[in-house]
Each structure stands twice: as structure tokens, then as C-alpha cells.
Design a protein around this motif. Structure first.
Motif, PDB file in Angstrom:
ATOM      1  N   MET A   8       0.846  -1.188   0.000  1.00 17.30           N
ATOM      2  CA  MET A   8       0.000   0.000   0.000  1.00 17.30           C
ATOM      3  C   MET A   8       0.888   1.247   0.000  1.00 17.30           C
ATOM      4  N   THR A   9       0.556   2.226  -0.828  1.00 15.48           N
ATOM      5  CA  THR A   9       1.377   3.429  -0.954  1.00 15.48           C
ATOM      6  C   THR A   9       0.584   4.663  -0.527  1.00 15.48           C
ATOM      7  N   VAL A  10       1.264   5.802  -0.500  1.00 13.56           N
ATOM      8  CA  VAL A  10       0.577   7.043  -0.134  1.00 13.56           C
ATOM      9  C   VAL A  10      -0.533   7.375  -1.118  1.00 13.56           C
ATOM     10  N   TYR A  11      -0.448   6.838  -2.337  1.00 13.57           N
ATOM     11  CA  TYR A  11      -1.442   7.170  -3.363  1.00 13.57           C
ATOM     12  C   TYR A  11      -2.820   6.586  -3.064  1.00 13.57           C
ATOM     13  N   THR A  12      -2.887   5.634  -2.141  1.00 15.79           N
ATOM     14  CA  THR A  12      -4.189   5.091  -1.740  1.00 15.79           C
ATOM     15  C   THR A  12      -4.908   6.019  -0.762  1.00 15.79           C
ATOM     16  N   GLN A  13      -4.209   7.059  -0.276  1.00 16.53           N
ATOM     17  CA  GLN A  13      -4.746   7.963   0.754  1.00 16.53           C
ATOM     18  C   GLN A  13      -5.159   7.174   1.994  1.00 16.53           C
ATOM     19  N   HIS A  14      -4.337   6.183   2.333  1.00 12.05           N
ATOM     20  CA  HIS A  14      -4.602   5.281   3.453  1.00 12.05           C
ATOM     21  C   HIS A  14      -4.771   6.055   4.754  1.00 12.05           C
ATOM     22  N   GLY A  15      -5.695   5.579   5.595  1.00 16.74           N
ATOM     23  CA  GLY A  15      -5.934   6.199   6.883  1.00 16.74           C
ATOM     24  C   GLY A  15      -7.095   7.167   6.890  1.00 16.74           C
ATOM     25  N   HIS A  16      -7.703   7.385   5.730  1.00 12.93           N
ATOM     26  CA  HIS A  16      -8.840   8.310   5.630  1.00 12.93           C
ATOM     27  C   HIS A  16     -10.091   7.535   5.211  1.00 12.93           C
ATOM     28  N   ASP A  17     -11.233   7.934   5.760  1.00 13.22           N
ATOM     29  CA  ASP A  17     -12.461   7.213   5.436  1.00 13.22           C
ATOM     30  C   ASP A  17     -13.183   7.783   4.214  1.00 13.22           C
ATOM     31  N   LEU A  18     -12.691   8.910   3.685  1.00  9.62           N
ATOM     32  CA  LEU A  18     -13.227   9.480   2.440  1.00  9.62           C
ATOM     33  C   LEU A  18     -12.043   9.988   1.626  1.00  9.62           C
ATOM     34  N   ARG A  19     -11.958   9.544   0.370  1.00 16.40           N
ATOM     35  CA  ARG A  19     -10.796   9.850  -0.457  1.00 16.40           C
ATOM     36  C   ARG A  19     -11.265  10.319  -1.834  1.00 16.40           C
ATOM     37  N   LEU A  20     -10.402  11.047  -2.522  1.00 15.06           N
ATOM     38  CA  LEU A  20     -10.781  11.577  -3.832  1.00 15.06           C
ATOM     39  C   LEU A  20      -9.570  11.594  -4.754  1.00 15.06           C
ATOM     40  N   ASP A  21      -9.789  11.163  -6.000  1.00 15.36           N
ATOM     41  CA  ASP A  21      -8.708  11.183  -6.992  1.00 15.36           C
ATOM     42  C   ASP A  21      -9.308  11.287  -8.389  1.00 15.36           C
ATOM     43  N   TRP A  22      -8.433  11.190  -9.407  1.00 12.54           N
ATOM     44  CA  TRP A  22      -8.830  11.417 -10.793  1.00 12.54           C
ATOM     45  C   TRP A  22      -8.535  10.209 -11.684  1.00 12.54           C
ATOM     46  N   GLY A  23      -9.441   9.941 -12.617  1.00 15.64           N
ATOM     47  CA  GLY A  23      -9.194   9.074 -13.758  1.00 15.64           C
ATOM     48  C   GLY A  23      -8.863   7.623 -13.433  1.00 15.64           C
ATOM     49  N   GLY A  24      -8.315   6.951 -14.456  1.00 17.02           N
ATOM     50  CA  GLY A  24      -8.009   5.533 -14.327  1.00 17.02           C
ATOM     51  C   GLY A  24      -6.995   5.233 -13.248  1.00 17.02           C
ATOM     52  N   ASP A  25      -5.984   6.083 -13.110  1.00 17.87           N
ATOM     53  CA  ASP A  25      -4.995   5.882 -12.052  1.00 17.87           C
ATOM     54  C   ASP A  25      -5.646   6.027 -10.680  1.00 17.87           C
ATOM     55  N   GLY A  26      -6.602   6.936 -10.573  1.00 15.78           N
ATOM     56  CA  GLY A  26      -7.324   7.099  -9.319  1.00 15.78           C
ATOM     57  C   GLY A  26      -8.151   5.870  -8.974  1.00 15.78           C
ATOM     58  N   VAL A  27      -8.790   5.273  -9.981  1.00 12.93           N
ATOM     59  CA  VAL A  27      -9.543   4.033  -9.749  1.00 12.93           C
ATOM     60  C   VAL A  27      -8.621   2.946  -9.226  1.00 12.93           C
ATOM     61  N   ARG A  28      -7.461   2.797  -9.850  1.00 15.05           N
ATOM     62  CA  ARG A  28      -6.541   1.744  -9.428  1.00 15.05           C
ATOM     63  C   ARG A  28      -5.997   1.994  -8.022  1.00 15.05           C
ATOM     64  N   ALA A  29      -5.669   3.252  -7.723  1.00 19.04           N
ATOM     65  CA  ALA A  29      -5.111   3.566  -6.402  1.00 19.04           C
ATOM     66  C   ALA A  29      -6.146   3.415  -5.297  1.00 19.04           C
ATOM     67  N   LEU A  30      -7.297   4.033  -5.463  1.00 21.08           N
ATOM     68  CA  LEU A  30      -8.315   3.992  -4.413  1.00 21.08           C
ATOM     69  C   LEU A  30      -8.988   2.629  -4.329  1.00 21.08           C
ATOM     70  N   GLY A  31      -9.042   1.921  -5.456  1.00 21.63           N
ATOM     71  CA  GLY A  31      -9.681   0.611  -5.472  1.00 21.63           C
ATOM     72  C   GLY A  31      -8.952  -0.430  -4.650  1.00 21.63           C
ATOM     73  N   GLU A  32      -7.704  -0.159  -4.305  1.00 20.87           N
ATOM     74  CA  GLU A  32      -6.941  -1.107  -3.495  1.00 20.87           C
ATOM     75  C   GLU A  32      -7.511  -1.246  -2.092  1.00 20.87           C
ATOM     76  N   ASP A  33      -8.137  -0.193  -1.571  1.00 23.03           N
ATOM     77  CA  ASP A  33      -8.477  -0.167  -0.152  1.00 23.03           C
ATOM     78  C   ASP A  33      -9.888   0.307   0.148  1.00 23.03           C
ATOM     79  N   CYS A  34     -10.600   0.840  -0.858  1.00 23.43           N
ATOM     80  CA  CYS A  34     -11.925   1.403  -0.608  1.00 23.43           C
ATOM     81  C   CYS A  34     -13.020   0.361  -0.792  1.00 23.43           C
ATOM     82  N   ALA A  35     -14.007   0.393   0.093  1.00 25.22           N
ATOM     83  CA  ALA A  35     -15.142  -0.520  -0.014  1.00 25.22           C
ATOM     84  C   ALA A  35     -16.103  -0.079  -1.103  1.00 25.22           C
ATOM     85  N   VAL A  36     -16.189   1.246  -1.312  1.00 26.11           N
ATOM     86  CA  VAL A  36     -17.096   1.815  -2.315  1.00 26.11           C
ATOM     87  C   VAL A  36     -16.310   2.803  -3.170  1.00 26.11           C
ATOM     88  N   LEU A  37     -16.497   2.730  -4.475  1.00 25.01           N
ATOM     89  CA  LEU A  37     -15.959   3.716  -5.405  1.00 25.01           C
ATOM     90  C   LEU A  37     -17.121   4.420  -6.092  1.00 25.01           C
TER      91      LEU A  37
END
Length: 260
Positions: A1-30
Motif C-alpha cells: 500500500m502506498t501514499v497514493y491510496t490515501q490510506h488512513g482516511h475514510d473518504l478519499r478523492l482522486d482522478w481518472g483511471g490511475d485514481g480508480v486503481r489507487a483507491l480501489g486497493e483499499d476502498c469498499a465503495v468507489l
């Protein structure tokens, strides 16, 4: 897990396909946001009792996937990215354009490909997260649903953005309308520990107040559609919280209304 997952926060926000891949590692809902226009079109179709099969852009499997699912594949030349002109011609029938879908009959099942929202929904399906499609029209309803479905686990909001056309494949162009759409959903989620990205988005949405529609209309994307003779699509997309539809991607990769 990297900083790009925004780990440790219960609400996260990012952009585009890279954002889907990063947040999808740890988020229950996208939550996928593509205000102009895919997720707005989805809201309209589902609000009329239909369903949508999101298909990856320029994927030769699209026709086969739509046929196998029993969906009607609609033309997707709204943005001109496939070489088609922007057009206000209604004679073509259903398309990616929201205004072409306001009278679809109940039970309509459409297969829609788009370079941003549809492609990201299809990609998000492979992360294992529950996937919702949000826009300005249904932001509060989708935010509440995301919070419920996450059940205390992290929620990721992904703004699709638009595309520059000077490279192949076209580069991501962060867009004001998707920032506002993502911000509206973030503002509707009662997060305890939002990431700075999500917190700033929510603050910007609240600051915009009743100017959201004005800002979307005046944005680059809004002006692009208006100059192409499609101002009605912009008006539909900018109708904040005019809908309580929550589009959820089911196990078969189809966006349907939740709860069913």
C-alpha cells in the motif's frame, strides 16, 4: 500500500483511471463521476426505469458484450474523440447525450461506451469495490448510499475528467464539472477523517453555493457543448440534486437503480 491510496482516511478523492486503481486497493465503495455526460445520462435512464451496461471506449468487444447481455448499443460520438462531430441532430435517436434519453421507455437496457465515465465504471468493477455512478443531479442521494454501503469502511470518489486530444491515447484533462460533481458527493458523505483532497473538494462545493450551475455552464466543457448546439445537455447535467436515483454496478457489470 502506498501514499497514493490515501490510506488512513475514510473518504478519499482522486482522478481518472490511475485514481480508480489507487483507491480501489483499499476502498469498499468507489463513486465514479462524469458529469458531462456519462453519469448524467445514466441517472436519466435509470430514473425512467432503465438500465445501462457501461462499456470501455474503443474496445472491439463492446458490440459483442452488448449483444450477449441483451443491451441496445447506442452511438457514442458526443465528444468527437472517435472522429464524430458534436451534433444536436435528434434524428439519430438514443445516444450518449442526456437530452436524447429523457423519453426512453421503462425497461430500456442500453450499452453505452464513453472514454471517461463508462470506461472507469468498467475498470472499477475489477477492483472488488462496490461501484456507484454519481453526478450533480444525484449527488446527495449517491453520497448517502455510499456511506451506507461502506458500513464504516473507506469510500473513494473518482472524478473522470475529460481528454486532451494531442496525444494517443488522449491525456487526462482535469475538468471543473467533474471536480464539482465529485465535490458535491464528498460534501454529502459524513466522513470522520476525510483526506485533504476530499476535504478541500467538499469545502469548494459548499463555497460555490447556488453558483454551481453557472460554473458548469461557463466551464470549458460546458461552453464546448453549448457551442456545438447542445446547451440542453449542460442544463440537465447542472440540475443539482434534481434526482434521488442511485446507480449501482451489479455483479453482471450493469448499472441499475439501488435499492432494486
Amino acid at each position: 500500500m502506498t501514499v497514493y491510496t490515501q490510506h488512513g482516511h475514510d473518504l478519499r478523492l482522486d482522478w481518472g483511471g490511475d485514481g480508480v486503481r489507487a483507491l480501489g486497493e483499499d476502498c469498499a465503495v468507489l463513486v465514479i463521476i462524469d458529469v458531462l455526460v456519462f453519469t448524467t445520462s445514466v441517472d436519466i435512464v435509470l430514473g425512467r426505469g432503465g438500465r445501462v451496461l457501461p462499456l470501455p471506449w474503443r474496445d472491439e468487444r463492446g458490440q459483442r458484450l452488448a449483444r450477449e447481455a441483451g443491451a441496445t448499443l447506442v452511438p457514442s460520438g458526443l465528444t468527437g474523440l472517435d472522429g464524430a462531430r458534436l451534433s444536436a441532430d435528434r434524428s439519430a435517436g438514443w445516444s450518449l447525450r442526456p437530452s436524447s434519453l429523457v423519453t426512453v421507455p421503462e425497461g430500456t437496457f442500453l450499452g453505452i461506451a464513453s472514454p471517461n465515465g463508462a470506461t472507469l465504471c468498467a475498470a472499477a468493477a475489477s477492483t472488488g469495490a462496490t461501484v456507484l455512478a454519481g453526478c450533480l443531479r444525484n449527488a446527495t442521494a449517491v453520497g448517502a448510499a455510499a456511506h451506507t454501503l461502506a458500513a464504516g469502511r473507506p469510500v473513494g470518489v473518482v472524478a473522470a475528467g475529460e481528454r486532451w486530444r494531442d496525444t494517443e491515447p488522449p491525456r487526462l484533462r482535469p475538468s471543473l464539472e467533474d471536480w464539482l460533481g465529485a465535490a458535491a458527493v464528498a460534501a454529502a458523505i459524513p466522513a470522520r477523517t476525510p483526506s485533504p483532497e476530499a476535504e478541500l473538494a467538499a469545502l469548494s462545493y459548499r463555497s460555490a453555493g447556488d453558483r454551481v450551475a453557472e460554473l458548469v455552464t461557463g466551464s470549458v466543457s460546458g461552453r464546448e457543448l453549448a457551442e456545438a448546439g447542445l446547451p440542453g445537455d449542460v442544463s440537465l447535467a447542472a440540475a443539482v440534486d434534481s434526482s434521488d436515483v442511485v446507480p449501482l454496478l451489479n455483479g453482471e457489470g450493469i448499472l441499475e437503480r439501488w435499492p432494486g
